[in-house]
Design a protein around this motif. Structure first.
Motif, PDB file in Angstrom:
ATOM      1  N   ARG A 129       8.038  54.067  39.015  1.00 28.65           N
ATOM      2  CA  ARG A 129       7.276  55.186  39.577  1.00 28.65           C
ATOM      3  C   ARG A 129       8.135  56.444  39.576  1.00 28.65           C
ATOM      4  O   ARG A 129       7.683  57.529  39.230  1.00 28.65           O
ATOM      5  N   THR A 156       9.789  48.321  40.188  1.00 25.48           N
ATOM      6  CA  THR A 156       8.529  49.051  40.065  1.00 25.48           C
ATOM      7  C   THR A 156       8.635  50.417  40.740  1.00 25.48           C
ATOM      8  O   THR A 156       8.164  51.421  40.200  1.00 25.48           O
ATOM      9  N   ASP A 164      -0.823  59.996  40.255  1.00 31.84           N
ATOM     10  CA  ASP A 164      -1.819  59.093  40.838  1.00 31.84           C
ATOM     11  C   ASP A 164      -1.386  58.736  42.258  1.00 31.84           C
ATOM     12  O   ASP A 164      -0.300  59.093  42.697  1.00 31.84           O
ATOM     13  N   ASP A 165      -2.223  58.034  42.975  1.00 35.18           N
ATOM     14  CA  ASP A 165      -1.952  57.789  44.389  1.00 35.18           C
ATOM     15  C   ASP A 165      -0.649  57.039  44.614  1.00 35.18           C
ATOM     16  O   ASP A 165       0.095  57.334  45.546  1.00 35.18           O
ATOM     17  N   SER A 166      -0.404  56.082  43.751  1.00 34.64           N
ATOM     18  CA  SER A 166       0.795  55.289  43.936  1.00 34.64           C
ATOM     19  C   SER A 166       2.050  56.133  43.702  1.00 34.64           C
ATOM     20  O   SER A 166       3.033  56.034  44.433  1.00 34.64           O
ATOM     21  N   GLU A 167       1.994  56.971  42.698  1.00 36.60           N
ATOM     22  CA  GLU A 167       3.121  57.880  42.479  1.00 36.60           C
ATOM     23  C   GLU A 167       3.296  58.823  43.656  1.00 36.60           C
ATOM     24  O   GLU A 167       4.419  59.103  44.093  1.00 36.60           O
ATOM     25  N   ARG A 191       6.082  50.024  50.579  1.00 37.23           N
ATOM     26  CA  ARG A 191       4.882  50.093  49.746  1.00 37.23           C
ATOM     27  C   ARG A 191       4.512  48.754  49.115  1.00 37.23           C
ATOM     28  O   ARG A 191       3.558  48.679  48.335  1.00 37.23           O
ATOM     29  N   ASP A 223       2.536  58.316  46.766  1.00 36.89           N
ATOM     30  CA  ASP A 223       3.148  57.598  47.886  1.00 36.89           C
ATOM     31  C   ASP A 223       4.664  57.534  47.741  1.00 36.89           C
ATOM     32  O   ASP A 223       5.411  57.765  48.693  1.00 36.89           O
ATOM     33  N   MET A 262       6.164  46.953  46.808  1.00 37.91           N
ATOM     34  CA  MET A 262       6.395  46.837  45.363  1.00 37.91           C
ATOM     35  C   MET A 262       7.785  46.255  45.164  1.00 37.91           C
ATOM     36  O   MET A 262       8.589  46.218  46.086  1.00 37.91           O
TER      37      MET A 262
END
Lengths: 238, 238
Positions: free
Chosen positions: B182, B178, B149-152, B172, B154, B174
């Motif tokens: 990821r 967190t 997904d996008d967060s991963e 990011r 990044d 986070m």
DNA sequence: AAAGCTTTTGCGGGTTCCCGCAAATATTTT
DNA sequence: AAAATATTTGCGGGAACCCGCAAAAGCTTT
């Protein structure tokens, strides 16, 4: 005289075909295949000893194909014709070329005349010829400050595959600490910490791989090939 | 109608030129430049809104060029024409394409008819068209088990640049833990530990980068572009 | 053979990384 | 709104990594 073209880009293959016909009237037959494995096959079957080959191809790249071709017929003359002047390719070729074999390395950006010259020099005269461009290897700023020696390069490969220090030591027959010394000089030569912000500390291992790719010291094909080597080493080890 | 070709390979540019003339008789002028920066320049100067562009070029790649072109003239229609079906490119395009812009993505291995169809669809009809091949997303076994997904993604980019957990967290927004979560799912999805020998423990960070490259989730151009982004972020931060 | 230089190796400690566990938050379902 | 589910966060500890320091082992050079 028979010549084999190993090239997966249709346009480039056509261009090569023409250049070949113009440059070498003594050529009677031109064969053409589109990947390394087929190239090995064809060279074996047709007993072809003059080959023009692209370096980057799927599955089996040019260097791997050259290795088996030269293993079977060391007198084969191979002209590598590539898009890139990556140091990784030069090292790869240096590792597989037999003592007395003729080969050449020309960039696809070279002029038609340069290509034709190289075709004659390598395929007919059995000379060794390497494009000037390739030795330049120095896009200011991105290139490593000084060239890696073979032992450093080996460690770099293993690092890039994801091996940890202990495994590298085992595979390369060095002590743990010596591996770490190699890593230190790698970090230095690749410019791992000089780059970017001063106050930003990086993960050196990853950064080293990143820099090695950015400087074209290694590339993805060499990584894929290196992983195949690692697998056979792992299998042999037990 | 004016069309701009941005392509650094001479043969491919010529081929495109021909296909363009055949497919679109309404084209009156064809411009040609060989890199992204020149492409931006030319599009601006000539007020050209129909563009065919290679993705991988030196210095400034196709996606970066597209970003500025679209920023200046969002109604521009851009057909990307690339050698590779890398997921990295798709993501890059998705990030820069404005809501209502027309674009297309065709592989260089596509047939001439397919190319001509895409030329008409995108440049004339302002449709969106993406080559089937590209969605197929890699050959079994090498591809990540499931899409990031996008967060991963990044976090993967930052990891690949060599940032350490703390810096990624900061960049990011986070928490440290967190970020590490990821990373865990990245390691899982990229198949970091399933691969190779069972008893061989790897350096997960490096291996993750290695796998991401091998699966074409990221590629060297995206890394180079990501590093430029990082630099501007670093500069802005102080 | 002795002296001088380089490379290799071991030791130790400060960091970072990996990741299980459980509490705190956020999101979705009922 | 309450319950159920998913995600985020902190804590903590073992492993790997980075690297200074100095002894040991290999080399050159006199």
């Amino acid at each position: 005289m028979k010549v084999l073209i190993v090239e997966d880009d249709q346009f480039h293959a056509t261009y090569l075909h023409e250049a070949l016909a113009e440059a070498l009237p003594e050529v009677t037959e031109i064969f053409h295949v589109a990947d390394g494995a087929a190239g090995e096959q064809e060279a074996r079957q047709g007993e072809i000893e003059a080959i023009v080959m692209d370096l980057q191809m799927e599955h089996r790249n040019g260097i791997e194909a050259a290795r088996t071709i030269w293993a079977e017929r060391p007198q084969s003359r191979i002209l590598f014709w590539s898009n890139y002047a990556d140091d990784a390719y030069l090292r790869g070729i240096a590792q597989v070329v037999p003592e007395e074999s003729a080969y050449g390395y020309v960039l696809k950006t070279a002029s038609r005349d340069r290509l034709k010259l190289a075709l004659r020099a390598v395929l007919v005269e059995a000379q060794i010829i390497v494009d000037r461009e390739i030795h330049r290897l120095q896009k200011r700023g991105t290139a490593p400050r000084s060239r890696l020696d073979d032992s450093e390069f080996d460690v770099l490969i293993d690092l890039a595959l994801g091996l940890q220090d202990k495994s590298i030591a085992e595979r390369r027959g060095m002590s743990l600490r010596t591996v770490q010394n190699r890593l230190l000089s790698l970090y230095d030569k690749l410019g791992v910490s000089s780059d970017l912000d001063e106050h930003l500390t990086l993960n050196k291992r990853v950064r080293a791989l990143n820099r090695a790719l950015a400087t074209r010291t290694i590339n993805i094909e060499t990584l894929e090939a290196a992983q195949r080597d690692l697998k056979t080493w792992l299998a042999r080890r037990r």
